[in-house]
Design an enzyme around this catalytic site. Structure first.
Site, mmCIF file in Angstrom:
data_model
loop_
_atom_site.group_PDB
_atom_site.id
_atom_site.type_symbol
_atom_site.label_atom_id
_atom_site.label_comp_id
_atom_site.label_asym_id
_atom_site.label_seq_id
_atom_site.Cartn_x
_atom_site.Cartn_y
_atom_site.Cartn_z
ATOM 1 C CG HIS A 1 15.367 40.360 51.072
ATOM 2 N ND1 HIS A 1 14.784 40.522 52.318
ATOM 3 C CD2 HIS A 1 15.995 39.162 51.100
ATOM 4 C CE1 HIS A 1 15.048 39.448 53.055
ATOM 5 N NE2 HIS A 1 15.766 38.620 52.339
ATOM 6 C CG ASP B 1 11.398 39.319 51.870
ATOM 7 O OD1 ASP B 1 11.205 40.526 51.633
ATOM 8 O OD2 ASP B 1 11.854 38.905 52.953
ATOM 9 C CB SER C 1 22.890 53.356 53.427
ATOM 10 O OG SER C 1 22.362 52.063 53.413
ATOM 11 C CD GLU D 1 20.926 46.321 50.458
ATOM 12 O OE1 GLU D 1 20.357 45.313 50.861
ATOM 13 O OE2 GLU D 1 21.013 47.362 51.141
ATOM 14 C CG MET E 1 12.848 47.121 59.935
ATOM 15 S SD MET E 1 13.501 45.773 58.945
ATOM 16 C CE MET E 1 13.661 44.530 60.206
#
Ligand code: GRF
Length: 187
Positions: free
Chosen positions: A107, A143, A15, A172, A88
């Site tokens: 994130h 992160d 997305s 996001e 990932m």
């Protein structure tokens, strides 16, 4: 405006890739998406690359030297920004050093809280009152790079993981494009 070439790394639904492709059509947006890298044969996200005639490849991260293969493709396409959008797989220190240009990640939490996986589950378990997303620079620690844009919303008592995910995804898409505008203006 001379646009920079960007590559989006994905592993899943895509997305964020979809919305970045849409935003990049705007002549005032600082990047074009010139390449998509995916490490999952079954990822829906590659369909966005196909539909928009953006070059893409699916990489087998079990193969030795797969990162060198990616680096080579990034060079061929003259990429100056990597956007990690649900990729990932952790990039190695070596990869980050050799690429040597900007890498950003999105994130689904208000970093530095909830690094890593299963963020929604942990946010609910800890009875947080708000959550959101962070776009940050990628460094060698998971992160942990400098935050560029953060957006939040208040959690409703009835919210379950699925609602949090939907609300976070909505934020996001704007956060990613704002961050890209910001890094080419200020960094
Ligand atoms: C997003 O929630 C992002 O924050 C996380 O992975 C998810 C990717 O979603 N890193 P999509 O593939 O862009 O739909």
């Amino acid at each position: 405006m001379v646009k920079k070439n960007a590559c989006v790394f994905i592993s899943g639904y895509g997305s964020n890739l979809k919305s970045l492709i849409k935003r990049s059509r705007d002549t005032n947006f600082p990047i074009n998406i010139n390449l998509v890298v995916c490490n999952n044969l079954k990822a829906n996200g590659v369909n966005h690359a196909k539909k928009n005639s953006i070059p893409f490849f699916i990489i087998n991260t079990k193969k030795r030297n797969f990162e060198n293969f990616i680096l080579n493709e990034l060079r061929k396409h003259n990429i100056s920004l990597i956007c990690l959008a649900g990729y990932m797989k952790i990039l190695s220190k070596n990869f980050i050093r050799k690429f040597g240009k900007k890498i950003i990640n999105i994130h689904p939490s208000l970093l530095p809280k909830y690094k890593g996986l299963n963020t929604y589950e942990r946010v609910l378990k800890n009875k947080e009152t708000k959550t959101g997303c962070t776009v940050h620079f990628v460094n060698e620690n998971l992160d942990s790079g400098k935050s560029i844009v953060q957006k939040f919303f208040f959690i409703n008592k009835k919210d379950k993981e699925q609602n949090l995910k939907i609300k976070t995804h909505k934020l996001e898409q704007n956060a990613f494009s704002e961050a890209i505008i910001k890094i080419f203006r200020y960094y």
